[in-house]
Design a protein around this motif. Structure first.
Motif, PDB file in Angstrom:
ATOM      1  N   THR A  33       0.832  -1.201   0.000  1.00  0.00           N
ATOM      2  CA  THR A  33       0.000   0.000   0.000  1.00  0.00           C
ATOM      3  C   THR A  33       0.868   1.253   0.000  1.00  0.00           C
ATOM      4  N   ALA A  34       1.887   1.278   0.826  1.00  0.00           N
ATOM      5  CA  ALA A  34       2.770   2.446   0.913  1.00  0.00           C
ATOM      6  C   ALA A  34       3.513   2.664  -0.406  1.00  0.00           C
ATOM      7  N   ALA A  35       3.978   1.580  -1.024  1.00  0.00           N
ATOM      8  CA  ALA A  35       4.711   1.699  -2.283  1.00  0.00           C
ATOM      9  C   ALA A  35       3.803   2.205  -3.402  1.00  0.00           C
ATOM     10  N   PHE A  36       2.575   1.693  -3.429  1.00  0.00           N
ATOM     11  CA  PHE A  36       1.629   2.142  -4.456  1.00  0.00           C
ATOM     12  C   PHE A  36       1.331   3.627  -4.289  1.00  0.00           C
ATOM     13  N   TRP A  37       1.129   4.049  -3.053  1.00  0.00           N
ATOM     14  CA  TRP A  37       0.823   5.452  -2.768  1.00  0.00           C
ATOM     15  C   TRP A  37       1.968   6.372  -3.193  1.00  0.00           C
ATOM     16  N   GLN A  38       3.185   5.981  -2.898  1.00  0.00           N
ATOM     17  CA  GLN A  38       4.329   6.823  -3.241  1.00  0.00           C
ATOM     18  C   GLN A  38       4.497   6.974  -4.745  1.00  0.00           C
ATOM     19  N   ASP A  39       4.099   5.955  -5.512  1.00  0.00           N
ATOM     20  CA  ASP A  39       4.253   5.999  -6.965  1.00  0.00           C
ATOM     21  C   ASP A  39       3.020   6.549  -7.678  1.00  0.00           C
ATOM     22  N   SER A  40       1.965   6.863  -6.924  1.00  0.00           N
ATOM     23  CA  SER A  40       0.716   7.292  -7.531  1.00  0.00           C
ATOM     24  C   SER A  40       0.693   8.806  -7.737  1.00  0.00           C
ATOM     25  N   PRO A  41       0.155   9.277  -8.876  1.00  0.00           N
ATOM     26  CA  PRO A  41      -0.012  10.726  -9.047  1.00  0.00           C
ATOM     27  C   PRO A  41      -0.942  11.324  -7.997  1.00  0.00           C
ATOM     28  N   LEU A  42      -1.794  10.490  -7.398  1.00  0.00           N
ATOM     29  CA  LEU A  42      -2.663  10.973  -6.334  1.00  0.00           C
ATOM     30  C   LEU A  42      -1.853  11.506  -5.152  1.00  0.00           C
ATOM     31  N   GLN A  43      -0.722  10.854  -4.874  1.00  0.00           N
ATOM     32  CA  GLN A  43       0.086  11.271  -3.720  1.00  0.00           C
ATOM     33  C   GLN A  43       0.586  12.698  -3.888  1.00  0.00           C
ATOM     34  N   ALA A  44       1.067  13.019  -5.096  1.00  0.00           N
ATOM     35  CA  ALA A  44       1.557  14.375  -5.343  1.00  0.00           C
ATOM     36  C   ALA A  44       0.417  15.380  -5.268  1.00  0.00           C
ATOM     37  N   ALA A  45      -0.749  15.004  -5.797  1.00  0.00           N
ATOM     38  CA  ALA A  45      -1.888  15.918  -5.786  1.00  0.00           C
ATOM     39  C   ALA A  45      -2.397  16.164  -4.376  1.00  0.00           C
ATOM     40  N   VAL A  46      -2.531  15.098  -3.591  1.00  0.00           N
ATOM     41  CA  VAL A  46      -3.003  15.254  -2.216  1.00  0.00           C
ATOM     42  C   VAL A  46      -2.010  16.080  -1.399  1.00  0.00           C
ATOM     43  N   SER A  47      -0.733  15.852  -1.613  1.00  0.00           N
ATOM     44  CA  SER A  47       0.282  16.631  -0.891  1.00  0.00           C
ATOM     45  C   SER A  47       0.145  18.122  -1.188  1.00  0.00           C
ATOM     46  N   ALA A  48      -0.200  18.447  -2.447  1.00  0.00           N
ATOM     47  CA  ALA A  48      -0.302  19.848  -2.845  1.00  0.00           C
ATOM     48  C   ALA A  48      -1.466  20.562  -2.170  1.00  0.00           C
ATOM     49  N   VAL A  49      -2.537  19.823  -1.858  1.00  0.00           N
ATOM     50  CA  VAL A  49      -3.719  20.451  -1.245  1.00  0.00           C
ATOM     51  C   VAL A  49      -3.963  19.928   0.168  1.00  0.00           C
ATOM     52  N   GLU A  50      -2.947  19.278   0.738  1.00  0.00           N
ATOM     53  CA  GLU A  50      -3.129  18.619   2.028  1.00  0.00           C
ATOM     54  C   GLU A  50      -3.506  19.595   3.133  1.00  0.00           C
ATOM     55  N   HIS A  51      -2.951  20.796   3.084  1.00  0.00           N
ATOM     56  CA  HIS A  51      -3.274  21.774   4.126  1.00  0.00           C
ATOM     57  C   HIS A  51      -4.779  22.049   4.158  1.00  0.00           C
ATOM     58  N   GLU A  52      -5.382  22.260   2.983  1.00  0.00           N
ATOM     59  CA  GLU A  52      -6.811  22.524   2.920  1.00  0.00           C
ATOM     60  C   GLU A  52      -7.628  21.313   3.357  1.00  0.00           C
ATOM     61  N   LEU A  53      -7.190  20.120   2.970  1.00  0.00           N
ATOM     62  CA  LEU A  53      -7.903  18.908   3.361  1.00  0.00           C
ATOM     63  C   LEU A  53      -7.855  18.708   4.872  1.00  0.00           C
ATOM     64  N   ARG A  54      -6.680  18.879   5.448  1.00  0.00           N
ATOM     65  CA  ARG A  54      -6.539  18.701   6.894  1.00  0.00           C
ATOM     66  C   ARG A  54      -7.378  19.717   7.666  1.00  0.00           C
ATOM     67  N   ARG A  55      -7.368  20.963   7.189  1.00  0.00           N
ATOM     68  CA  ARG A  55      -8.124  21.994   7.890  1.00  0.00           C
ATOM     69  C   ARG A  55      -9.616  21.685   7.865  1.00  0.00           C
ATOM     70  N   SER A  56     -10.121  21.193   6.727  1.00  0.00           N
ATOM     71  CA  SER A  56     -11.538  20.824   6.636  1.00  0.00           C
ATOM     72  C   SER A  56     -11.869  19.682   7.588  1.00  0.00           C
ATOM     73  N   ALA A  57     -10.962  18.703   7.671  1.00  0.00           N
ATOM     74  CA  ALA A  57     -11.188  17.565   8.570  1.00  0.00           C
ATOM     75  C   ALA A  57     -11.229  18.009  10.022  1.00  0.00           C
ATOM     76  N   GLU A  58     -10.331  18.896  10.383  1.00  0.00           N
ATOM     77  CA  GLU A  58     -10.273  19.350  11.773  1.00  0.00           C
ATOM     78  C   GLU A  58     -11.447  20.252  12.124  1.00  0.00           C
ATOM     79  N   ASP A  59     -11.795  21.160  11.207  1.00  0.00           N
ATOM     80  CA  ASP A  59     -12.900  22.077  11.482  1.00  0.00           C
ATOM     81  C   ASP A  59     -14.232  21.344  11.604  1.00  0.00           C
ATOM     82  N   GLY A  60     -14.441  20.312  10.795  1.00  0.00           N
ATOM     83  CA  GLY A  60     -15.712  19.595  10.812  1.00  0.00           C
ATOM     84  C   GLY A  60     -15.680  18.302  11.584  1.00  0.00           C
TER      85      GLY A  60
END
Length: 410
Positions: free
Chosen positions: A62-89
């Motif tokens: 699972t970790a290897a797939f995530w590191q090689d996935s374009p999703l990982q780069a995309a989530v990292s780029a918007v992770e601050h916004e995602l985390r803030r939404s999770a914490e606020d709600g």
């Protein structure tokens, strides 16, 4: 008691009753959405009732797939916004692969603990065969946003949850890469949940790496080239700048853009004028003017555009082909060049209008229907179909849909 809280409790009670009836009597479940009932039937063949947590895939795989996935780069780029939404709600968020294996999660303090108890964590397999009906599986299976509330989940371990999920696509190829899910407790359910899941999916899609990092994703979006808007108010832009063209010149550009292989003089004339008595020299003069406007980017024999081209019609039809009705309606600005005398464009206008309408009749997503009704306010059949599909569900769009239907019938 607060009206919203009472409504949620009633909704939960109805869900529990329907689930109990299904578990005890099979198909005797009244008022259950078709996609939920289908998933319940699949889940009944698995271990959904007995499961205490999702099965876990291999941690290293699972970790290897995530590191090689374009999703990982995309989530990292918007992770601050995602985390803030999770914490606020106080939500728990999850991103999965195409097989509904969780690759990444983040949660607020309370929901994170709840998630861990049922293996809603990286590596958790949340397909309905493994853990029963849930929004992650439905969004991936149906390739559209999905909500699963309380006992609409097949497994009792998540009857206290409400989940909203939306598929994530590669904008360049249309390939589905996975889904993003937002979950919290049923008593915190809110109509904005599904819209938020859609928004987060769009955030991730917009942050996906470009060709330089992931060649298979296609070229990055650019303002360079010719962009044609043909639906609704026709407009042509070259490298971001609007072109001042007359109607006939716009029609010629449209026909050339829609036929990248090129058109002979005779075929372009027939598609543009039909049987009208317009000379070939008139068409040549119009093309000559366009060639000058485009800096020489129209070849001869055949006539063909020699620069990057995008057309809104292609986007609408592609979204219809994918079954993404809301995206198709969002891209659909109205009839294609209303009043055109071009036989080819008149035929295409009918194709696009019918395709969008039939897609809505087959899948009357309330948000899509509301958007469509602003463009086609007198199409009562689409509104009626949507209201029938919603049925007794207290969807937030029902009052507006009924108002639009009343206006359409006048």
């Amino acid at each position: 008691m607060d009206h919203t809280a009472t409504s949620l409790r009633d909704r939960r009670l109805d869900a529990v009753r329907a689930w109990t009836a299904f578990v005890q009597q099979g198909d005797d479940a009244v008022g259950v959405r078709p996609e939920i009932l289908s998933s319940w039937r699949r889940s009944a063949q698995g271990t959904g009732l007995q499961v205490h947590g999702a099965p876990l895939a291999d941690e290293h795989d699972t970790a290897a797939f995530w590191q090689d996935s374009p999703l990982q780069a995309a989530v990292s780029a918007v992770e601050h916004e995602l985390r803030r939404s999770a914490e606020d709600g106080d939500l728990v968020l999850a991103v999965t692969d195409t097989r509904t294996r969780i690759l990444w999660t983040y949660g607020g303090r309370v929901m994170r603990r709840k998630a861990e108890t049922v293996n809603f964590v990286a590596g958790g397999r949340w397909d309905d065969a493994s853990v029963g009906t849930n929004a992650l599986d439905l969004a991936g299976r149906l390739d559209r946003p999905a909500t699963v509330f309380s006992a609409e989940h097949f497994s009792p371990i998540v009857h206290n949850w409400v989940c909203w999920a939306a598929p994530v696509h590669d904008p360049a190829t249309g390939e589905r890469l996975g889904v993003i899910d937002l979950s919290t407790t049923w008593d915190r359910a809110h109509p904005i949940g599904l819209a938020t899941a859609r928004l987060m999916a769009q955030m991730i899609e917009s942050a996906l790496p470009d060709t330089r990092q992931h060649p298979r994703l296609g070229p990055p979006v650019s303002d360079q080239g010719l962009a044609l808007t043909l639906l609704g108010a026709a407009e042509a832009r070259l490298d971001g700048q609007r072109l001042l063209l007359n109607r006939r010149q716009t029609e010629i550009l449209a026909l050339l853009a829609l036929h990248p292989e090129g058109l002979s003089l005779e075929r372009l004339h027939a598609m543009l004028y039909g049987d009208a008595g317009v000379s070939v020299s008139t068409l040549k003069a119009e093309v000559s003017h366009l060639r000058s406007t485009l800096g020489g980017a129209i070849s001869s024999r055949p006539y063909r555009l020699m620069l990057p081209v995008s057309v809104d019609v292609d986007e609408v039809l592609e979204q219809v082909r994918r079954g993404r009705v809301l995206a198709a309606v969002t891209a659909y600005g109205g009839d294609l060049m209303p009043g055109t005398n071009s036989p080819a464009l008149s035929e295409l206008a009918e194709v696009v209008a019918v395709a969008v309408r039939e897609a809505l009749l087959a899948d009357p997503d309330p948000d899509a229907v509301l958007g469509y009704s602003e463009i086609a306010p007198y199409d009562a059949e689409v509104l009626e179909t949507c209201l029938r599909r919603i049925g007794a569900d207290t969807h937030r769009a029902v009052p507006l849909l009924r108002g639009r239907l009343a206006a359409a019938r006048r």
